[in-house]
Design a protein around this motif. Sequence first.
Motif, mmCIF file in Angstrom:
data_model
loop_
_atom_site.group_PDB
_atom_site.id
_atom_site.type_symbol
_atom_site.label_atom_id
_atom_site.label_comp_id
_atom_site.label_asym_id
_atom_site.label_seq_id
_atom_site.Cartn_x
_atom_site.Cartn_y
_atom_site.Cartn_z
ATOM 1 N N GLY A 219 8.845 4.950 -6.199
ATOM 2 C CA GLY A 219 8.400 3.961 -4.996
ATOM 3 C C GLY A 219 7.071 3.288 -5.085
ATOM 4 O O GLY A 219 6.761 2.180 -4.728
ATOM 5 N N ALA A 220 6.291 4.006 -5.910
ATOM 6 C CA ALA A 220 4.766 3.228 -6.318
ATOM 7 C C ALA A 220 5.066 2.012 -7.057
ATOM 8 O O ALA A 220 4.543 1.197 -6.794
ATOM 9 C CB ALA A 220 4.050 4.745 -6.793
ATOM 10 N N ARG A 221 6.108 2.246 -8.019
ATOM 11 C CA ARG A 221 5.970 1.078 -8.867
ATOM 12 C C ARG A 221 6.711 -0.165 -8.212
ATOM 13 O O ARG A 221 6.089 -1.108 -8.575
ATOM 14 C CB ARG A 221 6.842 1.513 -10.229
ATOM 15 N N GLN A 222 7.492 0.072 -7.313
ATOM 16 C CA GLN A 222 8.112 -0.934 -6.374
ATOM 17 C C GLN A 222 7.103 -1.651 -5.527
ATOM 18 O O GLN A 222 7.191 -2.655 -5.030
ATOM 19 C CB GLN A 222 9.406 -0.479 -5.936
ATOM 20 N N LEU B 93 -4.239 1.259 8.323
ATOM 21 C CA LEU B 93 -2.646 1.244 8.272
ATOM 22 C C LEU B 93 -1.882 0.196 8.827
ATOM 23 O O LEU B 93 -0.869 -0.330 8.179
ATOM 24 C CB LEU B 93 -2.115 2.695 8.756
ATOM 25 N N ARG B 94 -2.248 -0.265 10.130
ATOM 26 C CA ARG B 94 -1.805 -1.522 10.689
ATOM 27 C C ARG B 94 -1.705 -2.636 9.504
ATOM 28 O O ARG B 94 -0.998 -3.483 9.577
ATOM 29 C CB ARG B 94 -2.492 -1.872 11.910
ATOM 30 N N ALA B 95 -2.952 -2.702 8.983
ATOM 31 C CA ALA B 95 -3.015 -3.895 7.948
ATOM 32 C C ALA B 95 -2.051 -4.009 7.111
ATOM 33 O O ALA B 95 -1.499 -4.936 6.597
ATOM 34 C CB ALA B 95 -4.442 -4.077 7.505
ATOM 35 N N LEU B 96 -1.777 -2.710 6.382
ATOM 36 C CA LEU B 96 -0.616 -2.443 5.469
ATOM 37 C C LEU B 96 0.643 -2.889 5.654
ATOM 38 O O LEU B 96 1.321 -3.417 5.090
ATOM 39 C CB LEU B 96 -0.734 -0.991 4.889
ATOM 40 N N ILE B 97 0.852 -2.583 7.236
ATOM 41 C CA ILE B 97 2.312 -2.557 7.773
ATOM 42 C C ILE B 97 2.389 -3.978 7.899
ATOM 43 O O ILE B 97 3.638 -4.520 7.378
ATOM 44 C CB ILE B 97 2.297 -1.900 9.072
ATOM 45 N N ASP B 98 1.393 -4.707 8.358
ATOM 46 C CA ASP B 98 1.405 -6.424 8.555
ATOM 47 C C ASP B 98 1.758 -7.112 7.160
ATOM 48 O O ASP B 98 2.549 -8.011 6.886
ATOM 49 C CB ASP B 98 0.202 -6.928 9.062
ATOM 50 N N LEU B 99 1.037 -6.457 6.141
ATOM 51 C CA LEU B 99 1.335 -7.072 4.756
ATOM 52 C C LEU B 99 2.584 -6.688 4.151
ATOM 53 O O LEU B 99 3.155 -7.411 3.616
ATOM 54 C CB LEU B 99 0.180 -6.318 3.764
ATOM 55 N N ILE B 100 3.033 -5.548 4.422
ATOM 56 C CA ILE B 100 4.599 -5.458 4.163
ATOM 57 C C ILE B 100 5.503 -6.313 4.634
ATOM 58 O O ILE B 100 6.565 -6.696 4.037
ATOM 59 C CB ILE B 100 4.834 -3.913 4.424
ATOM 60 N N ARG B 101 5.117 -6.427 6.049
ATOM 61 C CA ARG B 101 6.361 -7.444 6.743
ATOM 62 C C ARG B 101 5.973 -8.994 6.103
ATOM 63 O O ARG B 101 7.194 -9.383 5.893
ATOM 64 C CB ARG B 101 5.929 -7.487 8.287
ATOM 65 N N ILE C 97 -1.817 -3.990 -4.388
ATOM 66 C CA ILE C 97 -2.720 -4.694 -5.274
ATOM 67 C C ILE C 97 -3.281 -5.833 -4.149
ATOM 68 O O ILE C 97 -4.396 -6.232 -4.313
ATOM 69 C CB ILE C 97 -2.095 -5.511 -6.546
ATOM 70 N N ASP C 98 -2.296 -6.407 -3.735
ATOM 71 C CA ASP C 98 -2.604 -7.710 -2.709
ATOM 72 C C ASP C 98 -3.515 -7.191 -1.685
ATOM 73 O O ASP C 98 -4.228 -7.742 -1.094
ATOM 74 C CB ASP C 98 -1.266 -8.199 -1.921
ATOM 75 N N ARG D 10 -7.146 -6.346 -2.741
ATOM 76 C CA ARG D 10 -7.695 -8.007 -2.771
ATOM 77 C C ARG D 10 -8.156 -8.269 -1.549
ATOM 78 O O ARG D 10 -9.142 -9.097 -1.198
ATOM 79 C CB ARG D 10 -6.695 -8.852 -3.805
ATOM 80 N N ARG D 11 -7.368 -8.203 -0.510
ATOM 81 C CA ARG D 11 -7.661 -8.823 0.899
ATOM 82 C C ARG D 11 -8.759 -7.895 1.448
ATOM 83 O O ARG D 11 -9.373 -8.530 2.321
ATOM 84 C CB ARG D 11 -6.551 -8.920 1.618
ATOM 85 N N TYR D 12 -8.612 -6.301 1.239
ATOM 86 C CA TYR D 12 -9.481 -5.867 1.754
ATOM 87 C C TYR D 12 -10.442 -4.869 0.869
ATOM 88 O O TYR D 12 -10.099 -3.844 0.715
ATOM 89 C CB TYR D 12 -8.920 -4.655 2.957
ATOM 90 N N PRO D 13 -11.524 -5.479 0.178
ATOM 91 C CA PRO D 13 -12.227 -4.990 -0.915
ATOM 92 C C PRO D 13 -13.116 -3.796 -0.490
ATOM 93 O O PRO D 13 -13.490 -2.994 -1.200
ATOM 94 C CB PRO D 13 -13.031 -6.225 -1.342
ATOM 95 N N GLU D 14 -13.351 -3.630 0.997
ATOM 96 C CA GLU D 14 -14.162 -2.741 1.526
ATOM 97 C C GLU D 14 -13.473 -1.331 1.589
ATOM 98 O O GLU D 14 -13.885 -0.208 1.682
ATOM 99 C CB GLU D 14 -14.612 -2.916 2.663
#
Length: 313
Positions: A104-107, A284-292, A113-114, A117-121
Amino acid sequence: METSGLGELEAVLAVARHRSFRVAATELGVSKSALSHAVAALEARIGVRLFNRTTRSVALSEAGAQFVDSIAPALSTIRTALEQAGSYRDTPSGTLRINTSSGGARQAMPIFIDFMRRYPEMKFDLVTEGRMIDIVVEGFDAGIRLAESVPQDMIAVPFGPMLRFAVAASPAYFERHPPPRTPADLVAHRCIRTRMPSGAMYHWEFERHGEAFAVDVKGAITLDDPDLMLSAARAGLGVTYLTEWTIGADLKAGTLQRVLEDWTPPFDGLCLYYPGRRHVPAALRALIDLIREHSGTAGERPHAAAPERSATD
Protein backbone atom coordinates in the motif's frame (compact mmCIF):
# COMPACT_ATOMS: atom_id res chain seq x y z
CA MET A 1 8.03 16.21 23.53
CA GLU A 2 7.58 18.58 26.43
CA THR A 3 9.10 17.59 29.76
CA SER A 4 6.05 18.51 31.81
CA GLY A 5 2.28 18.64 31.57
CA LEU A 6 0.70 16.87 28.61
CA GLY A 7 4.08 15.77 27.31
CA GLU A 8 4.72 13.65 30.40
CA LEU A 9 1.25 12.10 30.19
CA GLU A 10 1.72 11.28 26.50
CA ALA A 11 5.06 9.70 27.42
CA VAL A 12 3.40 7.45 30.02
CA LEU A 13 0.71 6.36 27.56
CA ALA A 14 3.29 5.59 24.86
CA VAL A 15 5.40 3.45 27.20
CA ALA A 16 2.29 1.69 28.51
CA ARG A 17 1.12 1.02 24.95
CA HIS A 18 4.39 -0.47 23.72
CA ARG A 19 5.80 -1.87 26.99
CA SER A 20 9.09 -0.46 25.79
CA PHE A 21 10.89 2.84 26.37
CA ARG A 22 12.85 2.38 23.14
CA VAL A 23 9.79 1.87 20.92
CA ALA A 24 7.85 4.63 22.69
CA ALA A 25 10.77 7.05 22.24
CA THR A 26 10.88 6.26 18.52
CA GLU A 27 7.15 6.93 18.20
CA LEU A 28 7.40 10.25 20.03
CA GLY A 29 10.54 11.33 18.20
CA VAL A 30 12.71 11.76 21.30
CA SER A 31 15.71 9.97 22.76
CA LYS A 32 15.21 7.02 25.09
CA SER A 33 16.99 8.88 27.90
CA ALA A 34 14.76 11.97 27.49
CA LEU A 35 11.66 9.80 27.64
CA SER A 36 12.94 7.94 30.71
CA HIS A 37 13.70 11.24 32.47
CA ALA A 38 10.23 12.59 31.67
CA VAL A 39 8.52 9.53 33.14
CA ALA A 40 10.82 9.50 36.17
CA ALA A 41 10.11 13.21 36.79
CA LEU A 42 6.36 12.56 36.78
CA GLU A 43 6.78 9.57 39.12
CA ALA A 44 8.86 11.69 41.50
CA ARG A 45 6.32 14.51 41.47
CA ILE A 46 3.31 12.31 42.23
CA GLY A 47 5.30 10.01 44.54
CA VAL A 48 4.23 6.77 42.84
CA ARG A 49 6.11 4.28 40.65
CA LEU A 50 4.10 3.84 37.45
CA PHE A 51 6.30 1.19 35.79
CA ASN A 52 8.21 -1.84 37.05
CA ARG A 53 11.43 -1.92 35.05
CA THR A 54 14.00 -4.67 34.56
CA THR A 55 16.83 -4.93 32.06
CA ARG A 56 14.54 -6.99 29.81
CA SER A 57 11.00 -5.77 30.38
CA VAL A 58 8.74 -2.87 31.28
CA ALA A 59 5.34 -3.40 32.90
CA LEU A 60 2.77 -1.14 34.49
CA SER A 61 2.57 -1.22 38.26
CA GLU A 62 -0.88 -1.52 39.84
CA ALA A 63 -0.91 2.22 40.44
CA GLY A 64 0.36 2.79 36.91
CA ALA A 65 -2.43 0.72 35.37
CA GLN A 66 -5.06 2.71 37.27
CA PHE A 67 -3.36 5.97 36.31
CA VAL A 68 -3.33 5.07 32.60
CA ASP A 69 -6.99 4.00 32.70
CA SER A 70 -7.85 7.37 34.21
CA ILE A 71 -5.85 9.68 31.96
CA ALA A 72 -6.32 7.95 28.59
CA PRO A 73 -9.94 9.13 28.02
CA ALA A 74 -9.10 12.65 29.16
CA LEU A 75 -6.11 12.91 26.84
CA SER A 76 -8.22 11.58 23.97
CA THR A 77 -10.71 14.36 24.61
CA ILE A 78 -7.92 16.94 24.70
CA ARG A 79 -6.41 15.63 21.44
CA THR A 80 -9.81 15.87 19.77
CA ALA A 81 -10.24 19.43 20.99
CA LEU A 82 -6.79 20.37 19.66
CA GLU A 83 -7.56 18.71 16.32
CA GLN A 84 -10.86 20.55 16.07
CA ALA A 85 -9.17 23.87 16.79
CA GLY A 86 -6.39 23.06 14.32
CA SER A 87 -8.89 22.22 11.60
CA TYR A 88 -9.57 25.97 11.26
CA ARG A 89 -5.98 26.64 10.17
CA ASP A 90 -5.55 27.60 6.54
CA THR A 91 -2.31 25.62 6.27
CA PRO A 92 -1.97 22.07 7.66
CA SER A 93 0.72 21.62 10.28
CA GLY A 94 1.95 19.11 12.82
CA THR A 95 2.58 15.40 12.24
CA LEU A 96 0.37 13.11 10.17
CA ARG A 97 0.76 9.42 11.12
CA ILE A 98 -0.35 6.77 8.61
CA ASN A 99 -0.29 2.98 8.98
CA THR A 100 -0.34 0.73 5.91
CA SER A 101 1.17 -2.36 4.30
CA SER A 102 4.42 -2.18 2.33
CA GLY A 103 2.49 -2.70 -0.92
CA GLY A 104 0.00 0.00 0.00
CA ALA A 105 2.84 2.40 0.80
CA ARG A 106 4.49 1.81 -2.58
CA GLN A 107 1.24 2.47 -4.43
CA ALA A 108 0.44 5.59 -2.39
CA MET A 109 3.96 7.03 -2.43
CA PRO A 110 3.35 9.47 -5.34
CA ILE A 111 0.50 11.01 -3.32
CA PHE A 112 2.65 11.22 -0.18
CA ILE A 113 5.45 12.93 -2.12
CA ASP A 114 3.01 15.44 -3.61
CA PHE A 115 1.57 16.08 -0.13
CA MET A 116 4.96 16.89 1.38
CA ARG A 117 5.83 19.18 -1.52
CA ARG A 118 2.61 21.12 -1.06
CA TYR A 119 2.84 21.32 2.73
CA PRO A 120 6.54 21.59 3.62
CA GLU A 121 5.68 22.58 7.21
CA MET A 122 4.12 19.16 7.77
CA LYS A 123 5.87 16.15 9.26
CA PHE A 124 4.87 12.80 7.79
CA ASP A 125 5.23 9.54 9.76
CA LEU A 126 4.52 6.40 7.70
CA VAL A 127 4.61 2.97 9.36
CA THR A 128 4.38 -0.18 7.22
CA GLU A 129 3.42 -3.60 8.54
CA GLY A 130 1.48 -6.58 7.28
CA ARG A 131 -0.77 -7.06 10.31
CA MET A 132 -3.93 -5.08 10.78
CA ILE A 133 -3.91 -2.86 13.85
CA ASP A 134 -6.33 -0.60 15.70
CA ILE A 135 -5.20 2.77 14.35
CA VAL A 136 -6.96 4.63 17.16
CA VAL A 137 -5.30 2.66 19.96
CA GLU A 138 -1.91 2.83 18.25
CA GLY A 139 -2.12 6.59 17.77
CA PHE A 140 -2.44 6.84 13.97
CA ASP A 141 -4.47 9.46 12.15
CA ALA A 142 -5.43 7.08 9.35
CA GLY A 143 -4.65 3.75 7.70
CA ILE A 144 -4.41 2.51 4.12
CA ARG A 145 -5.54 -1.03 3.26
CA LEU A 146 -7.47 -2.98 0.67
CA ALA A 147 -11.09 -1.85 0.60
CA GLU A 148 -12.33 -5.25 1.76
CA SER A 149 -10.04 -5.12 4.81
CA VAL A 150 -11.10 -1.73 6.15
CA PRO A 151 -12.38 -2.20 9.73
CA GLN A 152 -16.00 -1.74 10.60
CA ASP A 153 -17.25 1.75 11.52
CA MET A 154 -14.39 3.52 9.74
CA ILE A 155 -14.81 6.15 7.04
CA ALA A 156 -13.19 4.91 3.81
CA VAL A 157 -11.80 7.03 0.97
CA PRO A 158 -11.09 4.82 -2.06
CA PHE A 159 -8.20 5.73 -4.34
CA GLY A 160 -6.25 4.24 -7.18
CA PRO A 161 -7.42 1.68 -9.73
CA MET A 162 -9.13 -1.64 -9.28
CA LEU A 163 -6.60 -4.38 -8.49
CA ARG A 164 -6.21 -7.81 -10.03
CA PHE A 165 -4.08 -10.82 -9.23
CA ALA A 166 -1.93 -12.63 -11.76
CA VAL A 167 -0.70 -16.23 -11.73
CA ALA A 168 2.71 -16.41 -13.37
CA ALA A 169 6.05 -18.17 -13.58
CA SER A 170 9.24 -17.79 -15.57
CA PRO A 171 9.42 -19.10 -19.16
CA ALA A 172 12.16 -21.49 -17.98
CA TYR A 173 9.80 -22.96 -15.38
CA PHE A 174 7.06 -23.53 -17.97
CA GLU A 175 9.58 -25.23 -20.26
CA ARG A 176 9.90 -27.88 -17.55
CA HIS A 177 6.23 -27.93 -16.47
CA PRO A 178 3.19 -27.69 -18.77
CA PRO A 179 1.26 -24.47 -17.96
CA PRO A 180 -1.94 -25.05 -15.94
CA ARG A 181 -5.19 -24.70 -17.87
CA THR A 182 -7.44 -24.54 -14.80
CA PRO A 183 -6.77 -23.72 -11.12
CA ALA A 184 -7.16 -27.43 -10.34
CA ASP A 185 -4.00 -28.10 -12.39
CA LEU A 186 -1.96 -26.16 -9.83
CA VAL A 187 -1.80 -29.26 -7.63
CA ALA A 188 0.82 -30.61 -10.04
CA HIS A 189 2.98 -27.47 -9.80
CA ARG A 190 5.56 -26.06 -7.42
CA CYS A 191 3.88 -22.92 -6.11
CA ILE A 192 5.40 -20.07 -4.13
CA ARG A 193 3.13 -20.04 -1.10
CA THR A 194 2.05 -16.92 0.78
CA ARG A 195 2.05 -16.61 4.55
CA MET A 196 -0.47 -14.08 5.88
CA PRO A 197 0.43 -11.56 8.60
CA SER A 198 -1.69 -13.68 10.95
CA GLY A 199 0.57 -16.67 10.25
CA ALA A 200 -2.09 -18.56 8.26
CA MET A 201 -1.37 -19.78 4.74
CA TYR A 202 -3.13 -17.79 2.03
CA HIS A 203 -5.35 -19.81 -0.31
CA TRP A 204 -5.20 -18.47 -3.88
CA GLU A 205 -8.58 -17.02 -4.88
CA PHE A 206 -10.22 -17.62 -8.26
CA GLU A 207 -13.53 -16.75 -9.87
CA ARG A 208 -15.15 -17.40 -13.26
CA HIS A 209 -18.74 -17.40 -14.51
CA GLY A 210 -19.94 -16.42 -11.05
CA GLU A 211 -18.16 -19.34 -9.35
CA ALA A 212 -15.65 -18.32 -6.67
CA PHE A 213 -13.31 -20.68 -4.83
CA ALA A 214 -9.87 -20.84 -3.23
CA VAL A 215 -7.01 -23.28 -3.73
CA ASP A 216 -4.56 -24.29 -1.00
CA VAL A 217 -1.55 -24.58 -3.29
CA LYS A 218 1.52 -26.65 -2.44
CA GLY A 219 5.16 -25.83 -2.85
CA ALA A 220 8.64 -26.00 -1.39
CA ILE A 221 8.95 -22.31 -0.61
CA THR A 222 6.77 -20.08 1.59
CA LEU A 223 7.27 -16.30 1.78
CA ASP A 224 5.53 -13.30 3.31
CA ASP A 225 6.90 -10.47 1.17
CA PRO A 226 5.79 -9.76 -2.44
CA ASP A 227 9.24 -8.61 -3.54
CA LEU A 228 10.74 -11.91 -2.37
CA MET A 229 7.97 -13.83 -4.14
CA LEU A 230 8.72 -11.92 -7.32
CA SER A 231 12.44 -12.71 -7.06
CA ALA A 232 11.71 -16.40 -6.49
CA ALA A 233 9.43 -16.52 -9.53
CA ARG A 234 12.03 -14.79 -11.73
CA ALA A 235 14.55 -17.40 -10.61
CA GLY A 236 12.26 -20.18 -11.83
CA LEU A 237 11.47 -21.58 -8.38
CA GLY A 238 7.76 -21.91 -9.07
CA VAL A 239 4.40 -20.33 -9.84
CA THR A 240 3.49 -17.14 -7.98
CA TYR A 241 0.28 -15.23 -7.27
CA LEU A 242 0.80 -11.46 -7.14
CA THR A 243 -1.06 -8.29 -8.03
CA GLU A 244 -0.68 -6.90 -11.54
CA TRP A 245 0.69 -3.75 -9.90
CA THR A 246 3.60 -5.79 -8.48
CA ILE A 247 4.20 -8.08 -11.42
CA GLY A 248 3.20 -5.93 -14.40
CA ALA A 249 6.69 -4.87 -15.50
CA ASP A 250 7.87 -8.50 -15.59
CA LEU A 251 4.83 -9.58 -17.61
CA LYS A 252 5.46 -6.78 -20.11
CA ALA A 253 9.17 -7.60 -20.35
CA GLY A 254 8.51 -11.33 -20.73
CA THR A 255 10.58 -12.35 -17.71
CA LEU A 256 7.39 -13.89 -16.33
CA GLN A 257 4.60 -15.62 -18.22
CA ARG A 258 0.99 -15.29 -17.11
CA VAL A 259 -1.52 -18.15 -16.95
CA LEU A 260 -5.15 -18.59 -15.81
CA GLU A 261 -5.86 -14.95 -16.70
CA ASP A 262 -9.61 -15.48 -17.13
CA TRP A 263 -9.84 -16.87 -13.56
CA THR A 264 -8.67 -13.71 -11.77
CA PRO A 265 -11.21 -10.86 -12.10
CA PRO A 266 -10.50 -7.36 -10.72
CA PHE A 267 -11.51 -6.29 -7.22
CA ASP A 268 -11.73 -3.02 -5.25
CA GLY A 269 -8.31 -1.52 -4.55
CA LEU A 270 -6.93 0.59 -1.73
CA CYS A 271 -8.74 2.90 0.70
CA LEU A 272 -7.51 5.47 3.15
CA TYR A 273 -9.62 5.07 6.27
CA TYR A 274 -10.05 6.95 9.55
CA PRO A 275 -12.44 7.04 12.51
CA GLY A 276 -15.73 8.77 11.92
CA ARG A 277 -15.58 12.12 13.68
CA ARG A 278 -17.28 15.44 13.21
CA HIS A 279 -14.09 17.49 12.84
CA VAL A 280 -11.32 16.02 10.71
CA PRO A 281 -7.83 17.48 11.39
CA ALA A 282 -6.68 19.93 8.74
CA ALA A 283 -3.70 17.78 7.76
CA LEU A 284 -5.81 14.67 7.22
CA ARG A 285 -8.42 16.67 5.33
CA ALA A 286 -5.69 18.01 3.05
CA LEU A 287 -4.48 14.45 2.36
CA ILE A 288 -8.04 13.31 1.60
CA ASP A 289 -8.51 16.20 -0.82
CA LEU A 290 -5.23 15.32 -2.52
CA ILE A 291 -6.24 11.66 -2.86
CA ARG A 292 -9.46 12.75 -4.58
CA GLU A 293 -7.47 15.04 -6.85
CA HIS A 294 -5.14 12.21 -7.87
CA SER A 295 -7.82 9.57 -8.36
CA GLY A 296 -11.06 11.40 -8.98
CA THR A 297 -12.69 9.66 -6.00
CA ALA A 298 -16.28 10.76 -5.42
CA GLY A 299 -16.30 10.75 -1.63
CA GLU A 300 -16.18 8.95 1.67
CA ARG A 301 -18.30 6.09 2.89
CA PRO A 302 -18.75 3.99 6.06
CA HIS A 303 -17.11 0.61 5.70
CA ALA A 304 -17.68 -2.89 7.05
CA ALA A 305 -15.09 -5.45 8.06
CA ALA A 306 -14.14 -8.19 5.57
CA PRO A 307 -11.95 -11.31 5.56
CA GLU A 308 -8.18 -10.98 5.47
CA ARG A 309 -6.71 -11.05 1.97
CA SER A 310 -3.19 -11.78 0.83
CA ALA A 311 -0.35 -9.65 2.18
CA THR A 312 0.66 -8.91 -1.42
CA ASP A 313 -1.53 -5.80 -1.74
